[in-house]
Structures are given as structure tokens and as C-alpha cells.
Design a protein around this motif. Structure first.
Motif, PDB file in Angstrom:
ATOM      1  N   SER A 135       0.801  -1.226   0.000  1.00 36.27           N
ATOM      2  CA  SER A 135       0.000   0.000   0.000  1.00 36.27           C
ATOM      3  C   SER A 135       0.834   1.277   0.000  1.00 36.27           C
ATOM      4  O   SER A 135       0.299   2.347  -0.276  1.00 36.27           O
ATOM      5  CB  SER A 135      -1.021   0.002   1.146  1.00 36.27           C
ATOM      6  OG  SER A 135      -0.403  -0.209   2.355  1.00 36.27           O
ATOM      7  N   ASN A 136       2.116   1.198   0.287  1.00 36.26           N
ATOM      8  CA  ASN A 136       2.904   2.443   0.261  1.00 36.26           C
ATOM      9  C   ASN A 136       4.126   2.351  -0.659  1.00 36.26           C
ATOM     10  O   ASN A 136       4.930   3.278  -0.716  1.00 36.26           O
ATOM     11  CB  ASN A 136       3.358   2.813   1.691  1.00 36.26           C
ATOM     12  CG  ASN A 136       4.237   1.745   2.311  1.00 36.26           C
ATOM     13  OD1 ASN A 136       4.777   0.898   1.619  1.00 36.26           O
ATOM     14  ND2 ASN A 136       4.392   1.788   3.622  1.00 36.26           N
ATOM     15  N   GLY A 218      -4.082  -3.086  -6.105  1.00 33.24           N
ATOM     16  CA  GLY A 218      -3.769  -2.511  -4.793  1.00 33.24           C
ATOM     17  C   GLY A 218      -3.629  -3.553  -3.711  1.00 33.24           C
ATOM     18  O   GLY A 218      -3.835  -4.758  -3.940  1.00 33.24           O
ATOM     19  N   SER A 219      -3.291  -3.067  -2.524  1.00 32.15           N
ATOM     20  CA  SER A 219      -3.122  -3.949  -1.365  1.00 32.15           C
ATOM     21  C   SER A 219      -4.472  -4.539  -0.975  1.00 32.15           C
ATOM     22  O   SER A 219      -5.514  -4.148  -1.520  1.00 32.15           O
ATOM     23  CB  SER A 219      -2.573  -3.139  -0.192  1.00 32.15           C
ATOM     24  OG  SER A 219      -3.602  -2.324   0.344  1.00 32.15           O
ATOM     25  N   LEU A 224     -10.369  -3.723  -0.741  1.00 31.98           N
ATOM     26  CA  LEU A 224     -11.611  -3.620   0.050  1.00 31.98           C
ATOM     27  C   LEU A 224     -12.236  -2.238  -0.137  1.00 31.98           C
ATOM     28  O   LEU A 224     -13.441  -2.120  -0.359  1.00 31.98           O
ATOM     29  CB  LEU A 224     -11.316  -3.879   1.533  1.00 31.98           C
ATOM     30  CG  LEU A 224     -11.055  -5.335   1.905  1.00 31.98           C
ATOM     31  CD1 LEU A 224     -10.366  -5.435   3.250  1.00 31.98           C
ATOM     32  CD2 LEU A 224     -12.346  -6.129   1.945  1.00 31.98           C
ATOM     33  N   ASN A 225     -11.425  -1.208  -0.080  1.00 31.95           N
ATOM     34  CA  ASN A 225     -11.947   0.153  -0.256  1.00 31.95           C
ATOM     35  C   ASN A 225     -12.510   0.357  -1.651  1.00 31.95           C
ATOM     36  O   ASN A 225     -13.554   0.971  -1.830  1.00 31.95           O
ATOM     37  CB  ASN A 225     -10.848   1.202   0.007  1.00 31.95           C
ATOM     38  CG  ASN A 225     -10.509   1.248   1.483  1.00 31.95           C
ATOM     39  OD1 ASN A 225     -11.338   0.899   2.327  1.00 31.95           O
ATOM     40  ND2 ASN A 225      -9.297   1.645   1.798  1.00 31.95           N
ATOM     41  N   TYR A 226     -11.810  -0.192  -2.641  1.00 35.99           N
ATOM     42  CA  TYR A 226     -12.269  -0.032  -4.028  1.00 35.99           C
ATOM     43  C   TYR A 226     -13.658  -0.632  -4.208  1.00 35.99           C
ATOM     44  O   TYR A 226     -14.556  -0.020  -4.778  1.00 35.99           O
ATOM     45  CB  TYR A 226     -11.257  -0.704  -4.979  1.00 35.99           C
ATOM     46  CG  TYR A 226     -11.655  -0.597  -6.432  1.00 35.99           C
ATOM     47  CD1 TYR A 226     -11.373   0.557  -7.165  1.00 35.99           C
ATOM     48  CD2 TYR A 226     -12.332  -1.633  -7.073  1.00 35.99           C
ATOM     49  CE1 TYR A 226     -11.747   0.669  -8.499  1.00 35.99           C
ATOM     50  CE2 TYR A 226     -12.716  -1.537  -8.404  1.00 35.99           C
ATOM     51  CZ  TYR A 226     -12.412  -0.383  -9.113  1.00 35.99           C
ATOM     52  OH  TYR A 226     -12.800  -0.279 -10.431  1.00 35.99           O
ATOM     53  N   VAL A 227     -13.831  -1.844  -3.694  1.00 35.18           N
ATOM     54  CA  VAL A 227     -15.116  -2.546  -3.845  1.00 35.18           C
ATOM     55  C   VAL A 227     -16.231  -1.783  -3.117  1.00 35.18           C
ATOM     56  O   VAL A 227     -17.354  -1.679  -3.608  1.00 35.18           O
ATOM     57  CB  VAL A 227     -14.970  -4.009  -3.349  1.00 35.18           C
ATOM     58  CG1 VAL A 227     -16.316  -4.685  -3.186  1.00 35.18           C
ATOM     59  CG2 VAL A 227     -14.098  -4.793  -4.304  1.00 35.18           C
ATOM     60  N   LYS A 228     -15.888  -1.209  -1.955  1.00 35.64           N
ATOM     61  CA  LYS A 228     -16.899  -0.463  -1.178  1.00 35.64           C
ATOM     62  C   LYS A 228     -17.323   0.805  -1.915  1.00 35.64           C
ATOM     63  O   LYS A 228     -18.482   1.164  -1.934  1.00 35.64           O
ATOM     64  CB  LYS A 228     -16.314  -0.070   0.194  1.00 35.64           C
ATOM     65  CG  LYS A 228     -16.490  -1.167   1.237  1.00 35.64           C
ATOM     66  CD  LYS A 228     -16.242  -0.631   2.632  1.00 35.64           C
ATOM     67  CE  LYS A 228     -14.793  -0.812   3.008  1.00 35.64           C
ATOM     68  NZ  LYS A 228     -14.456  -0.418   4.367  1.00 35.64           N
ATOM     69  N   GLN A 248     -17.165  -9.539   1.584  1.00 34.41           N
ATOM     70  CA  GLN A 248     -18.598  -9.820   1.493  1.00 34.41           C
ATOM     71  C   GLN A 248     -19.351  -9.188   2.662  1.00 34.41           C
ATOM     72  O   GLN A 248     -20.474  -8.740   2.503  1.00 34.41           O
ATOM     73  CB  GLN A 248     -18.836 -11.344   1.444  1.00 34.41           C
ATOM     74  CG  GLN A 248     -20.196 -11.718   0.886  1.00 34.41           C
ATOM     75  CD  GLN A 248     -20.342 -11.454  -0.624  1.00 34.41           C
ATOM     76  OE1 GLN A 248     -19.857 -12.211  -1.441  1.00 34.41           O
ATOM     77  NE2 GLN A 248     -21.020 -10.368  -1.001  1.00 34.41           N
ATOM     78  N   LYS A 249     -18.687  -9.113   3.831  1.00 30.13           N
ATOM     79  CA  LYS A 249     -19.308  -8.442   4.982  1.00 30.13           C
ATOM     80  C   LYS A 249     -19.496  -6.955   4.680  1.00 30.13           C
ATOM     81  O   LYS A 249     -20.501  -6.353   5.035  1.00 30.13           O
ATOM     82  CB  LYS A 249     -18.404  -8.585   6.221  1.00 30.13           C
ATOM     83  CG  LYS A 249     -18.857  -9.720   7.138  1.00 30.13           C
ATOM     84  CD  LYS A 249     -17.872  -9.994   8.221  1.00 30.13           C
ATOM     85  CE  LYS A 249     -17.917  -9.064   9.400  1.00 30.13           C
ATOM     86  NZ  LYS A 249     -16.911  -9.440  10.411  1.00 30.13           N
ATOM     87  N   ASP A 250     -18.490  -6.366   4.009  1.00 29.83           N
ATOM     88  CA  ASP A 250     -18.540  -4.936   3.687  1.00 29.83           C
ATOM     89  C   ASP A 250     -19.587  -4.626   2.621  1.00 29.83           C
ATOM     90  O   ASP A 250     -20.191  -3.567   2.633  1.00 29.83           O
ATOM     91  CB  ASP A 250     -17.171  -4.443   3.166  1.00 29.83           C
ATOM     92  CG  ASP A 250     -16.129  -4.398   4.268  1.00 29.83           C
ATOM     93  OD1 ASP A 250     -16.509  -4.505   5.443  1.00 29.83           O
ATOM     94  OD2 ASP A 250     -14.932  -4.269   3.949  1.00 29.83           O
ATOM     95  N   VAL A 251     -19.742  -5.542   1.653  1.00 28.50           N
ATOM     96  CA  VAL A 251     -20.674  -5.279   0.535  1.00 28.50           C
ATOM     97  C   VAL A 251     -21.582  -6.496   0.334  1.00 28.50           C
ATOM     98  O   VAL A 251     -21.503  -7.183  -0.687  1.00 28.50           O
ATOM     99  CB  VAL A 251     -19.909  -4.923  -0.774  1.00 28.50           C
ATOM    100  CG1 VAL A 251     -19.268  -3.556  -0.675  1.00 28.50           C
ATOM    101  CG2 VAL A 251     -18.846  -5.964  -1.109  1.00 28.50           C
TER     102      VAL A 251
END
Ligand code: 13P
Ligand code: SF4
Length: 315
Positions: A135-136, A218-219, A224-228, A248-251
Motif C-alpha cells: 500500500s505504500n 492494490g493492497s 476492500l476500499n475499491y469494492v466499497k 462480502q461483509k462490507d458489501v
């Protein structure tokens, strides 16, 4: 009652009780089994887990992840007890870079800045100028003065991706992740034909031909952020399958399809056998017995801390 006869929920209750009693914190990576993620105090990608490890006030850190991650937590907390449920939970990338061979390469190029991906042993970190995670990595490479040549180790796929992204020439170590090199491009394209509305997302440890067709690279946290945030409904996910639990929990309303692995892959399911060595039972056992523990010499911890702290300052 013997602990082996305890059911999942009983084991989880015992783990929660023990961590309170012992002032322990459980840090878990997204690739861990769902039943481990459920009892973790924090779930994250490598960078977030390293940051959490640097900030914790707990007396004991139980690292539900792989060996290099637990070592990083120990280096950041030399006086704390750091436990790993199974000491054999290694990493193919970390193993691909033996210190002796790496030292030899470094000696051949003494003017090069050594950037190492966090997926390497503590000893390799002692030979590094700065550590990075997925990620960095781009930011870290861009922070190195443009006239400085770079050695990047151990992941050649992430290295190639960074060369393309940053335009920097880098000498790459020939290491790779067995899980991310197992994705089949042919099968992925076939799957995409059946789901042309899907977005393909991939971890940068994947091979260049997979990254080329990805809509997002991405990391694990980045994915996860992208999908959200994406308005899209369907995603083909090219990383270790354990991430699908949190995703799947997030979306819950979105469709997540794991990217297919090559036929000759041992399980054809993109699971990291190292990550999966940790089980809920082993997590309970290690918290109970406070063993297996990560131990490193003072000298290694002292030297390896320098490139990790440089990374944290830049993150
Ligand atoms: P992240 O830092 O993206 O979570 O990656 C860790 C890892 O081991 C990927 O295989
Ligand atoms: Fe290492 Fe790959 Fe497993 Fe990540 S998924 S821990 S890079 S072997």
C-alpha cells in the motif's frame, strides 16, 4: 473438558476471555480463517497491522498472520511477548530471499538504495535501507532521490509493477508469491466473458499479464476500499481467497468472484497454505500457553527497526 473437544463458539469465548485476562491483543490479516478474524481486535493489511503493532499498549501481541508479520511486530515491540499460533506459517516470498545470497548481491551494488517489501525475514530487513508494503510502495520509491539506483526485493512482480508505475529503473530480486502466481489468465478471461460487467481487481504480487487486465491494482485494504466505493456490482478478485470474508461483509449486496487458479495449483482455490496453518485451536493454545513465541536477537531487532521506522515515517 479437553480443549480439542471444544466447539468453535466455545473456543472463541475462551480466546476472548484469555485475551482480557492477559491484556493481549489479536492482530489478524485478511487472509486468516473467518473464525480467527471474528475474534481479532484488529484486521488489516500488512501496513495497517504494522502500525497497530507499533501503537499497542497490550502486554502480549498474538499475530494471526505469517512469520514475517509477527517478526515485524516483535521488532517494533522488543519488550513485549509476540506470539504466532504456528511458527511454520512462513511465506514463499520471504523464503525466496536467503540473507547470504542477498548480502552478496548488495555487495556487488554498494551505491544502490535497498528497498525491501515487508514480506521478508528480519535478517533481510537488517540489510535494507527502507521497507515498504503493497500500500505504500509507490510512495516509498518516489521518495528516493531520482539519481539513486535501487535494488528491490524480494517480489519481482511487485517490482515490475513499480517500475512501470514510477518509471524508476530497479534491480529486482527473483522472488514471487506462490499464491499470486497461480492465477490463470486464460481462465480469468473466460470468466470475464461470462461477466463482462465485472471489474477485475488484483493484488500487485500477481503476474504482469494479470495486472494488465485489472481495473484496479492494490493492497488487500486498497481492494476492500475499491469494492466499497465502486458503483459496480460484480468483481473478480485476484488475491488470496481469505479476503472474501471481510469483503462480502462490507458489501453484502455485491457479487464477488474469486479469480481462477491454474489447473496445476495444489488446491485450485488461491489459498495461502502458510496463512491457513493458523487455526482457531492453535490460536487458543498459543494464548493459553503463551507459546510459540517470536524471539530475535537484540542486534537483529535494533538493525531491522531502522528501515521499518523509515517506512512508518513516510506512510
Ligand atoms: P497486504 O499488505 O496487501 O495485505 O499483502 C500481504 C500479503 O502477504 C499478500 O500476499
Ligand atoms: Fe506470502 Fe503469498 Fe502467503 Fe502472502 S499470500 S503470505 S505473499 S505466500
Amino acid at each position: 473438558m479437553s480443549i480439542t473437544t471444544l466447539q468453535k463458539s466455545d473456543l472463541q469465548e475462551q480466546v476472548i476471555r484469555l485475551k482480557k485476562e492477559k491484556n493481549a491483543v489479536i492482530l489478524a490479516h485478511y487472509y486468516q480463517e473467518p473464525e480467527i478474524q471474528e475474534v481479532a481486535d484488529f484486521i488489516g493489511d500488512s501496513l495497517e497491522l504494522a502500525k497497530k503493532a507499533a501503537q499497542t499498549t497490550a502486554d502480549i501481541i498474538v499475530f494471526a498472520g505469517v512469520h514475517f508479520m509477527a517478526e515485524t511486530a516483535k521488532i517494533l515491540n522488543p519488550s513485549k511477548k509476540v506470539l504466532l499460533p504456528d511458527l511454520k506459517a512462513g511465506c514463499s516470498l520471504a523464503e525466496s530471499c536467503p540473507p547470504e545470497a542477498f548480502r552478496e548481491l548488495k555487495q556487488k551494488y554498494p551505491d544502490h538504495v535497498v528497498v525491501t517489501y515487508i514480506n521478508c525475514s528480519a535478517e533481510i530487513k537488517t540489510l535494507s535501507d527502507i521497507v515498504c508494503t503493497s500500500s505504500n510502495a509507490e510512495r516509498i520509491i518516489n521518495a528516493i532521490p531520482p539519481d539513486k539506483p535501487i535494488i528491490f526485493a524480494p517480489d519481482k512482480n511487485l517490482g515490475k509493477y513499480l517500475i512501470e508505475k514510477t518509471g524508476r529503473k530497479m534491480l529486482l530480486w527473483d522472488g514471487a508469491c506462490i499464491v499470486h502466481e497461480a492465477f490463470s489468465l486464460d481462465k480469468l478471461l473466460e470468466l470475464y466473458k461470462a461477466h463482462p460487467q465485472a471489474k477485475i481487481i488484483a493484488h500487485p504480487e500477481s503476474e504482469a499479464h494479470i495486472l494488465k487486465v485489472a481495473n484496479y491494482v492494490g493492497s488487500t485494504s486498497g481492494m476492500l476500499n475499491y469494492v466499497k466505493q465502486s458503483p459496480n456490482h460484480t468483481f473478480i478478485v485476484a488475491t488470496e481467497a481469505g479476503i472474501l470474508h471481510q469483503m462480502q461483509k462490507d458489501v453484502p449486496e455485491k457479487i464477488l468472484i474469486p479469480a481462477p487458479a491454474k489447473e496445476d495449483n495444489t488446491c485450485a482455490c488461491s489459498e495461502c497454505a502458510f496463512m491457513k496453518m493458523n487455526t482457531l485451536q492453535k490460536l487458543y493454545n498459543c494464548l493459553e500457553k503463551e507459546d510459540p513465541e517470536i524471539t530475535l536477537s537484540e542486534d537483529i531487532m535494533h538493525k531491522a527497526l531502522i528501515p521499518i521506522e523509515r517506512m512508518l515515517q513516510l506512510s
